[in-house]
Scaffold this motif. Structure first.
Motif, PDB file in Angstrom:
ATOM      1  N   GLU A  57       0.828  -1.206   0.000  1.00  0.00           N
ATOM      2  CA  GLU A  57       0.000   0.000   0.000  1.00  0.00           C
ATOM      3  C   GLU A  57       0.863   1.256   0.000  1.00  0.00           C
ATOM      4  OE1 GLU A  57      -2.674  -0.246   3.321  1.00  0.00           O
ATOM      5  OE2 GLU A  57      -3.654  -2.044   2.544  1.00  0.00           O
TER       6      GLU A  57
ATOM      7  N   ARG B 265       3.895   1.522  -1.105  1.00  0.00           N
ATOM      8  CA  ARG B 265       4.552   1.585  -2.422  1.00  0.00           C
ATOM      9  C   ARG B 265       3.610   2.194  -3.459  1.00  0.00           C
ATOM     10  NH1 ARG B 265       7.639  -3.702  -3.852  1.00  0.00           N
ATOM     11  NH2 ARG B 265       9.410  -2.645  -2.966  1.00  0.00           N
ATOM     12  N   GLU B 266       2.352   1.779  -3.427  1.00  0.00           N
ATOM     13  CA  GLU B 266       1.362   2.333  -4.365  1.00  0.00           C
ATOM     14  C   GLU B 266       1.142   3.830  -4.116  1.00  0.00           C
ATOM     15  OE1 GLU B 266      -2.154  -0.064  -4.029  1.00  0.00           O
ATOM     16  OE2 GLU B 266      -1.136  -1.845  -4.788  1.00  0.00           O
ATOM     17  N   LEU B 267       1.061   4.212  -2.852  1.00  0.00           N
ATOM     18  CA  LEU B 267       0.888   5.633  -2.523  1.00  0.00           C
ATOM     19  C   LEU B 267       2.084   6.465  -2.992  1.00  0.00           C
ATOM     20  CD1 LEU B 267      -0.653   5.433   1.062  1.00  0.00           C
ATOM     21  CD2 LEU B 267      -1.786   6.208  -1.012  1.00  0.00           C
TER      22      LEU B 267
ATOM     23  N   GLU C 178       4.000   5.820  -5.498  1.00  0.00           N
ATOM     24  CA  GLU C 178       3.969   5.924  -6.968  1.00  0.00           C
ATOM     25  C   GLU C 178       2.992   6.994  -7.433  1.00  0.00           C
ATOM     26  OE1 GLU C 178       3.057   2.055  -8.469  1.00  0.00           O
ATOM     27  OE2 GLU C 178       4.985   1.218  -7.864  1.00  0.00           O
ATOM     28  N   LYS C 179       1.909   7.175  -6.697  1.00  0.00           N
ATOM     29  CA  LYS C 179       0.902   8.166  -7.060  1.00  0.00           C
ATOM     30  C   LYS C 179       1.349   9.587  -6.750  1.00  0.00           C
ATOM     31  CE  LYS C 179      -3.007   5.078  -6.517  1.00  0.00           C
ATOM     32  NZ  LYS C 179      -4.219   4.785  -5.737  1.00  0.00           N
ATOM     33  N   ALA C 180       2.249   9.721  -5.781  1.00  0.00           N
ATOM     34  CA  ALA C 180       2.692  11.057  -5.352  1.00  0.00           C
ATOM     35  C   ALA C 180       3.713  11.652  -6.275  1.00  0.00           C
ATOM     36  CB  ALA C 180       3.266  10.985  -3.942  1.00  0.00           C
TER      37      ALA C 180
END
Length: 51
Positions: free
Chosen positions: A43, A45-47, A49-51
């Motif tokens: 989770e 890691r995904e956050l 990538e979005k930032a």
């Protein structure tokens, strides 16, 4: 050690890889803690990538 790695605000992909390696080395595959921390790591890691 895991929390110290993840709490770094300047964490990059290498920090996520290090944390994943640490989980692999220190916790058995069937460990509920390993499962939970792996999910949290994914989770984060995904956050990142979005930032």
């Amino acid at each position: 050690m895991f929390r110290k790695l993840i709490s770094d605000p300047q964490r990059g992909e290498n920090v996520f890889d290090e944390a994943e390696d640490l989980l692999d080395e220190e916790l058995r595959p069937e460990s509920p803690l390993r499962h939970r921390l792996s999910q949290e790591l994914e989770e984060l890691r995904e956050l990142a990538e979005k930032a």
